[in-house]
Design an enzyme around this catalytic site. Structure first.
Site, PDB file in Angstrom:
ATOM      1  N   HIS A 166       1.030  -0.959   0.032  1.00 52.20           N
ATOM      2  CA  HIS A 166      -0.393  -0.127   0.334  1.00 52.20           C
ATOM      3  C   HIS A 166       0.210   1.509   0.114  1.00 52.20           C
ATOM      4  CE1 HIS A 166      -4.206  -1.622   0.824  1.00 52.20           C
ATOM      5  NE2 HIS A 166      -3.793  -2.054   1.587  1.00 52.20           N
ATOM      6  N   CYS A 222       0.431   2.758  -4.701  1.00 47.61           N
ATOM      7  CA  CYS A 222      -0.306   4.047  -5.341  1.00 47.61           C
ATOM      8  C   CYS A 222       0.432   5.507  -5.458  1.00 47.61           C
ATOM      9  CB  CYS A 222      -1.707   4.170  -4.558  1.00 47.61           C
ATOM     10  SG  CYS A 222      -2.592   3.615  -5.289  1.00 47.61           S
TER      11      CYS A 222
END
Length: 263
Positions: free
Chosen positions: A78, A133
């Protein structure tokens, strides 16, 4: 000259309900590729990739290198952000990677990565490959290998791991993100998406992987690109696509983009 790689993959994020599926496979796949090329490789998976060991691992990789060494760091997991406290981010945010112990230890900020990278000896190259991301738009890429089913984004929103009294103000959450890890330093950054997009955790031929990692390795083997620019163009023949609206990015000088891959 030595080429060394640190491959980090995190599927499990205790205390967040935001686990992923393909990140450990990503790290293992990168490690296998590098070992096949004769690299020295260190793997950090799930519980091994807590905040302090991640910092120590990156620091050791850099501070034990000598002139002429090439260092490759891959991260699959993440991405997140926190309010910028130093005033150096145009969007008011520090972008960050999420260690296994994110919920208790916090994130690995781009400012910290920059400080670690700045310790490299003269003549050492660093390439960071991040399948997370940093943040689609055009729909044109091929999806031949992609399995049907639901994909997950590799973004950890602050509210998923921060205490309520630490959450950033709503107006900062709504701001258009800019900057990503381009400030981290190093010679090249290959990123899975634009700042305003998400990188996707999905499945190919029955096996979980990050979309960017899967196509990066596929094109590396199938196309045998001569330099990073050519490799990047090959990846962009697959991404973005209709179901994977992420636009991979490459950041670095023109000279660095023309380096022979991993040399």
């Amino acid at each position: 000259m030595t080429t060394k790689a640190l491959c980090i993959g995190i599927n499990d994020y205790p205390g967040t309900a935001n686990d992923l599926s393909g990140c450990v496979n990503d790290a293992n796949d990168w490690a296998a590729e590098f070992r096949g090329r004769g690299f020295e490789v260190r793997l950090m998976l799930d519980t091994q990739a807590k905040l302090a060991p991640m910092i120590e691992g990156i620091s050791d990789l850099i501070t034990t290198s000598v002139k002429g060494d090439n260092l490759i760091i891959t991260y699959s997991g993440h991405g997140t952000w926190v309010p910028d406290s130093s005033g150096d981010e145009p969007d008011g945010r520090d972008e960050a990677l999420c260690p296994y112990d994110l919920a208790t230890a916090g994130a690995l900020l781009d400012d910290v990565i920059h400080a670690l990278f700045s310790r490299r000896p003269a003549g050492v190259r660093i390439v960071l490959i991040s399948d997370s991301c940093h943040s689609g738009s055009v729909t044109r890429g091929r999806e031949d290998d992609l399995d049907p089913g639901v994909a997950k984004i590799r973004f950890m929103p602050p509210e998923a791991w921060m205490a309520k009294d630490q959450l950033p103000p709503p107006e900062l959450s709504r701001a258009t993100p800019r900057g990503g890890f381009t400030r981290a330093g190093g010679d090249l950054l290959l990123a899975g998406c634009q700042d305003s997009e998400y990188s996707w955790d999905t499945s190919f031929q029955g096996r979980p992987n990050g979309a960017f990692t899967y196509y990066a390795l596929k094109t590396l083997r199938d196309v045998e690109p001569r330099n990073y620019d050519a490799w990047f163009r090959a990846i962009r023949s697959y991404l973005p696509s209709t179901r994977l609206p992420q636009s991979p990015q490459i950041f670095g000088t023109r000279t660095a983009r023309l380096f022979k891959i991993f040399q």
